[in-house]
Design an enzyme around this catalytic site. Sequence first.
Site, short mmCIF file in Angstrom:
data_model
loop_
_atom_site.label_atom_id
_atom_site.label_comp_id
_atom_site.label_asym_id
_atom_site.label_seq_id
_atom_site.Cartn_x
_atom_site.Cartn_y
_atom_site.Cartn_z
N PHE A 150 0.81 -1.22 0.00
CA PHE A 150 0.00 0.00 0.00
C PHE A 150 0.84 1.27 0.00
CE2 PHE A 150 0.64 -0.54 4.64
CZ PHE A 150 0.99 0.75 5.00
N LYS A 174 -1.27 -7.71 -8.72
CA LYS A 174 -2.21 -7.72 -7.61
C LYS A 174 -1.77 -6.62 -6.65
CE LYS A 174 -3.16 -8.58 -3.85
NZ LYS A 174 -3.69 -7.63 -2.78
N GLU A 177 -5.15 -3.80 -1.75
CA GLU A 177 -6.58 -3.47 -1.77
C GLU A 177 -6.89 -2.20 -0.98
OE1 GLU A 177 -5.99 -6.61 1.51
OE2 GLU A 177 -5.07 -5.99 -0.40
N CYS A 282 9.70 1.31 3.40
CA CYS A 282 10.67 0.32 3.87
C CYS A 282 12.09 0.87 3.89
CB CYS A 282 10.60 -0.95 3.00
SG CYS A 282 11.15 -0.70 1.30
N GLU A 383 9.39 -3.48 13.04
CA GLU A 383 9.23 -2.47 12.00
C GLU A 383 7.92 -1.73 12.27
OE1 GLU A 383 9.45 -2.03 7.15
OE2 GLU A 383 8.44 -3.78 7.98
#
Length: 500
Positions: A150, A174, A177, A282, A383
């Site tokens: 995301f 993909k 969502e 990240c 994280e």
Amino acid sequence: MTKTVNHWIGGKTVEGTSGQYGPVTDPATGQVTTQVALASVEEVDAAVAAAKAAYATWGTSSLAQRTTVLFRYRALLDAHRDDIAALITAEHGKVHSDALGEVARGLEIVELACGITTQLKGELSTQVSNRVDVSSIRQSLGVVAGITPFNFPAMVPMWMFPLAIACGNTFVLKPSEKDPSAANLLAELAAEAGLPDGVLNVLHGDKIAVDGLLNHPDVAAVSFVGSTPIARYIHATASANGKRVQALGGAKNHMLVLPDADLDAAADAAVSAAYGSAGERCMAISAVVAVGAIGDELVAKIRERAEKIKIGPGNDPASEMGPLITAAHRDKVASYVTGAAAQGAEVVLDGTGHTVEGFADGHWIGLSLLDKVSTDSDAYKDEIFGPVLCVLRVETYEDGVALMNASPFGNGTAIFTRDGGAARRFQLEVEAGMVGVNVPIPVPVGYHSFGGWKDSLFGDHHIYGNDGVHFYTRGKVVTTRWPDPADAPGGVDLGFPRNH
């Protein structure tokens, strides 16, 4: 009326048939603005079938045909930068300038793909034996899939599919969502550029869609970017099914600040790298390691800068940082700050109570700064993926490198120093895949490759650059002998070919 984001399969919008939908929220208001269709197993099969059918011709298409489409695509993406960025801001929440930066970094890989003709050149050795030549070539894999996170709904997909299709593969994307709309626009623009139907497909969904791709016999390779637990699952599952996998996982990126560093520059870098994109990346710096007696001064400089950051809706030009993606994620990030003092940290800035006037239901959190953090604390070990910066204190350079190398993650890291010898040692001794020297977020340019070490990468290939080209192709070696017309038949010889 709530908008619906449907699939893009075979060059057109395909309405979801599963009856399952996921909510998409505007993080600044907390309101559900969109619903996204969640694919069934049958819809996964349909997307892969479309890609497989398209591969029959795209896989044998000329390099000139592919690059012609990619050059047009690059021009269309450039013309629609603001449109893509606006979708990112509406669904992810990051400020518009940050979203534009994301699009720009994705465009770098499209530009790399436009030059695929030189990347796919093979090798030839002539006369390895009498009238024998050996050549090495690289060929496409077939249908490949990308599963993306995301936090970069345009950039990370563009790190994958442009190179994949330039190499002759077809692609099923993909996306997350949580913010799906940018992926559909990327696909629509590719079709406008002339990409044949089925070469790029966008399949929305949740775990059903992911597992469908990981288990599908017609998917040859899977690219993934996300958290370490999911990356490990993606790698194990797809590998067990005989697929090639690159799965990029999580991070805990450290910035080592030596006593000779320019502390103003280091503080600027720490604030930018820790709190940009609300820490949801990240490559964020989430741990500053202060060496020697500079800790107090460095923390004071970071605090001074952090307190001035303006937080607000991503579409407000005055905002420097937006909200977090969901309320649940905001609450999880806040929990690390509220529990930090009990685990020994000094809470210099607590952003958990931050609000924005007029946007009471937004997913807001302020900037948090934790000092004297222990390596045993949850705020250090996990994280967090939010605007929380931990500062750790060490006495020497060696202590700092040992602390960093003890982390299970090895994505990106940085050193701030004026000492070239220390910087040279650091880039050789630190156990991470990407290193910055006075650069806080060392994301490589498109023609180098992005990827970490240890629990930050599962698989052998980094993403984009030369590694990306190699991941999306496989090598073949051809040995050829053509008889000279003057030769008489040589008869049968069951021995090895004579090379000398």
